[in-house]
Design an enzyme around this catalytic site. Structure first.
Site, PDB file in Angstrom:
ATOM      1  N   SER A 172       0.864  -1.189   0.000  1.00  0.00           N
ATOM      2  CA  SER A 172       0.000   0.000   0.000  1.00  0.00           C
ATOM      3  C   SER A 172       0.895   1.231   0.000  1.00  0.00           C
ATOM      4  CB  SER A 172      -0.844  -0.001   1.275  1.00  0.00           C
ATOM      5  OG  SER A 172      -1.448   1.252   1.485  1.00  0.00           O
ATOM      6  N   TYR A 209      -2.027  -1.423  10.392  1.00  0.00           N
ATOM      7  CA  TYR A 209      -1.984  -1.502   8.925  1.00  0.00           C
ATOM      8  C   TYR A 209      -0.658  -0.969   8.390  1.00  0.00           C
ATOM      9  CZ  TYR A 209      -3.905  -1.157   4.152  1.00  0.00           C
ATOM     10  OH  TYR A 209      -4.156  -1.299   2.802  1.00  0.00           O
TER      11      TYR A 209
END
Ligand code: NAD
Length: 256
Positions: free
Chosen positions: A138, A151
């Site tokens: 990401s 995350y």
């Protein structure tokens, strides 16, 4: 020869987009995900593109199930050329309220499962002298945002893992690369909108424009098709020297 791709979390969002693109290009696909219509999706994509598909719904929280998924793929298809470690979850909270079980689940699914799957795939890829591992990290593997401790930690970890596997795979024609998307409008993002609205004390509309897309120069969600095209390129035979790298499709976020 039709190559075989195992794509985790491929019955939704980005994984499904990648699976469709690979099927259109003649890959046989091992679908995987927790969606209840997973088998139906796998069958439809297979029939439409005249490729072989199968489906598994193992839970990636369990290392032995991750290994089982890889073995099952090899047993069914007789090869394993491409592994896309895509499945992931998100949870948004300030650290002092961040539930430990959510932290551990994000680390297990978004990071540890990529390790167990790559480890299990390694022996097949080595024997074949061909392997392409693609980790869906990401922009949060390169940059941080508030309220995303687990995350951001997991996605940074995946980029480190990608570099190591790139080095270790070099003698065996196994490459490993990461794709780092900005915001993509999938079920994972839809679920974040109300949580982010609560954390930032904003309306959902404001969260999209002022929080999510704020850091992207291009003010639109990244299309799944662009990520699928990138994955397809990384999987090619001719991409053998592209390894240990990250490919950022983030609307200009990290250019700043
Ligand atoms: P999604 O929610 O649409 O799909 C996630 C998939 O993972 C689903 O198939 C789900 O069943 C599967 N999954 C979740 N938990 C699982 C578990 N315990 N065991 C097995 N499977 C499980 O999400 P998405 O947006 O398509 O995300 C795919 C990947 O892309 C994730 O790794 C995510 O972090 C990453 N990503 C997404 C965005 C975005 O904006 N959507 C941006 C950057 C990176």
């Amino acid at each position: 020869m039709n190559r075989v791709a195992l794509i985790t979390g491929s019955t939704s969002g980005i994984g499904l987009g990648i699976a469709k693109q690979f099927a259109q290009n003649g890959y046989h696909i091992m679908f995987h995900g927790l969606e209840s219509n997973g088998l139906e999706i796998a069958t439809q994509v297979g029939n439409k593109n005249n490729v072989k598909t199968a489906f598994s719904n193992v839970n990636l929280m369990q290392p032995d199930q991750v290994e089982e998924l890889v073995k099952k793929t090899y047993d069914i298809f007789g090869r394993l050329d491409v592994l896309v470690n895509n499945a992931g979850i998100q949870y948004v909270s300030p650290i002092d309220e961040f539930p430990n079980d959510k932290y551990e689940a994000i680390i297990a699914i978004n990071m540890n499962a990529a390790f167990y799957a790559s480890k299990a795939a390694w022996k097949y890829m080595k024997e074949q002298n061909f392997g392409r591992i693609i980790n869906i990290s990401s922009v949060h593997g390169l940059r941080a945002s508030e309220y995303k401790t687990a995350y951001v930690t997991a996605k940074h970890g995946v980029i480190g893992m990608t570099k190591v596997l790139g080095l270790e795979g070099a003698p065996y024609n196994i490459t490993c690369n990461a794709i780092c998307p900005g915001y993509v409008r999938t079920p994972l993002v839809e679920k974040q909108i109300p949580d982010q609205a609560k954390s930032h004390n904003m309306s959902e509309e404001e969260v999209i424009n002022k929080v999510m897309l704020k850091k992207q120069a291009v003010k639109s969600f990244v299309p799944v098709e662009a990520l699928a095209d990138m994955a397809l390129l990384l999987a090619k035979e001719t991409s053998s020297t592209i390894t240990g790298s990250e490919f950022v499709l983030d609307g200009g976020w990290t250019a700043q």
